[in-house]
Design an enzyme around this catalytic site. Structure first.
Site, short mmCIF file in Angstrom:
data_model
loop_
_atom_site.label_atom_id
_atom_site.label_comp_id
_atom_site.label_asym_id
_atom_site.label_seq_id
_atom_site.Cartn_x
_atom_site.Cartn_y
_atom_site.Cartn_z
N CYS A 174 -0.09 1.86 -5.77
CA CYS A 174 -1.03 2.30 -6.14
C CYS A 174 -0.19 3.95 -6.41
CB CYS A 174 -2.22 2.60 -5.35
SG CYS A 174 -2.69 0.50 -5.17
N HIS A 231 1.14 -1.27 -0.09
CA HIS A 231 0.01 0.09 -0.21
C HIS A 231 0.61 1.04 -0.25
CE1 HIS A 231 -3.58 -1.66 0.33
NE2 HIS A 231 -4.21 -2.42 1.18
#
Length: 424
Positions: A392, A323
């Protein structure tokens, strides 16, 4: 007929009694026995006492123009009171003192004695008294009935009654008790009905507005709580999970248990260090969000078509995901890495040191060629031992993927201690 002498006044004519002199001779007399006095003359001069004119000399009888003075050798009459004079402009007159009025006794009060006066006088002195009615406990005062309906309302009610008798029509709205009528059954007028309808509509709007406002407030509070949970609380929970996973991995290594050939999904098997970013994070098998990524760990692509090599393999690409925001955000700042920055992976047997080689700022999530044994776009031309970090981008979104590649530069057994990248 005897005429008086021009040298004497009327009061000093022969045969009359002379006027006594009250004053002695003045300073302007021609002789001690002569004193001029006059009632009003042209020879006024000098100051004088109030009410008294100063004496003035008169010429001798032999002088021309003398015709009304006293006889030669006779004294002048006493001076007469001067005529009142107007005060000079701007002077303050002496206060006027009015003569006191004669004492008059106050009239005695009138005491009527007639019977007629007494008859008229009695009502003014009398006091009206009323006896209060007796109040019995529990009794209620009689309530005056409300006035009946007006002429227009009676006519309207009669028309409604006739219509019902002829056609059996239902009563009109407002003809009885309820929202359109009062409690006594009196029908509302058109104006009253409109006002009542407006009040009901306004009350409904107010109720809807209150409900909508409460919903928006509740939604805002929920959103704030969700943001706080995502940005802060998930990191707290992920920190606790990673600490437990790291401790478990080190405990397994300390016990010397044999390393399995294949790790179960979610099982931790390595620890990654990025010294420049101060990152120390466990590496687990698989990229499952609930089992690996949301717990703050880095996941290894090791399943299905996305399966990649392990660090101990002699050739291949060790690809991992993590993440960038929330849930521990271990890869949040990997865009700050520069070529040559070390990335170390510790396993049960050795330390594997990689050097950052290149970065792909943005690519589509469907581009799986970035984790091939020889990743496309990395700049590598042949087989080797590589590492790939994926996350991301942009921040707080998952629209695209950011890729960082590195190349193995050192493999150091754990028995020889930590590599230079971690010691320094």
């Amino acid at each position: 007929m005897t005429t008086g002498s021009p040298w004497f006044r009327a009061s000093e004519q022969p045969g009359t009694e002379p006027i006594p002199q009250e004053h002695g001779p003045g300073p302007y007399d021609r002789a001690p026995y002569e004193r001029a006095s006059y009632e009003q003359g042209p020879y006024e001069q000098g100051p004088y006492d109030y009410g008294q004119q100063p004496p003035q000399p008169y010429p001798y009888p032999s002088e021309p123009g003398y015709g009304n003075g006293p006889a030669y050798g006779q004294g002048a009459p006493p001076p007469a009171a001067p005529a009142p004079q107007e005060p000079a402009y701007g002077s303050i007159p002496e206060p006027y003192e009015a003569a006191p009025e004669p004492y008059r006794a106050a009239p005695e009060p009138y005491e009527p004695t007639t019977e007629a006066y007494e008859a008229v006088r009695e009502p003014y002195g009398a006091t009206e008294t009323r006896e209060l009615p007796e109040v019995t406990e529990g009794a209620q005062e009689p309530v005056e009935p409300l006035p009946g309906p007006g002429r227009a309302e009676r006519r309207r009610a009669a028309q409604q009654g006739r219509g019902k008798g002829r056609r059996g029509a239902a009563p009109q709205p407002g003809a009885g008790p309820g929202p359109a009528g009062d409690a006594g059954g009196r029908p509302l007028s058109r104006v009253e009905a409109r006002r009542a309808a407006r009040r009901e509509a306004k009350a409904a709007k107010d109720t809807i507005g209150v409900v909508v406002g409460e919903l928006f407030i509740t939604l805002g509070v929920v959103m704030l709580l969700f943001v706080a949970y995502q940005l802060w609380w998930t990191n707290v929970l992920a920190g606790q999970e990673t600490d437990q996973a790291k401790a478990k991995i080190e405990d397994t290594w300390a016990k010397g248990e044999s390393k399995p050939d294949v790790f179960a999904p979610g099982e931790g098997f390595a620890i990654m260090y990025i010294p420049k970013l101060d990152v120390v994070v466990p590496v687990a098998e698989g990229i499952s969000k609930p089992k690996v990524l949301d717990k703050g760990m880095v996941g290894h692509y090791g399943e299905g078509k996305l399966k990649t090599a392990m660090p101990s393999d002699k050739q291949g690409n060790f690809a991992v995901a993590g993440h960038r925001n929330t849930h521990g955000e271990p890869f949040r700042y990997i865009n700050r890495l520069k070529p040559g920055d070390p990335i170390v992976v510790e396993t049960q047997d050795a330390y594997y040191t990689y050097e950052m080689a290149s970065i792909l700022p943005q690519t589509a999530p469907s581009n799986i060629s970035v984790i091939d044994p020889v990743p496309k776009g990395s700049g590598f031309t042949g087989p080797g031992r590589y590492i790939t970090l994926t996350t991301c981008t942009p921040e707080f979104t998952s629209t695209y993927r950011m890729i960082v590649w590195g190349k193995l530069v050192e493999e150091r057994p754990r028995s020889k201690g930590k590599p230079t990248a971690l010691v320094g």
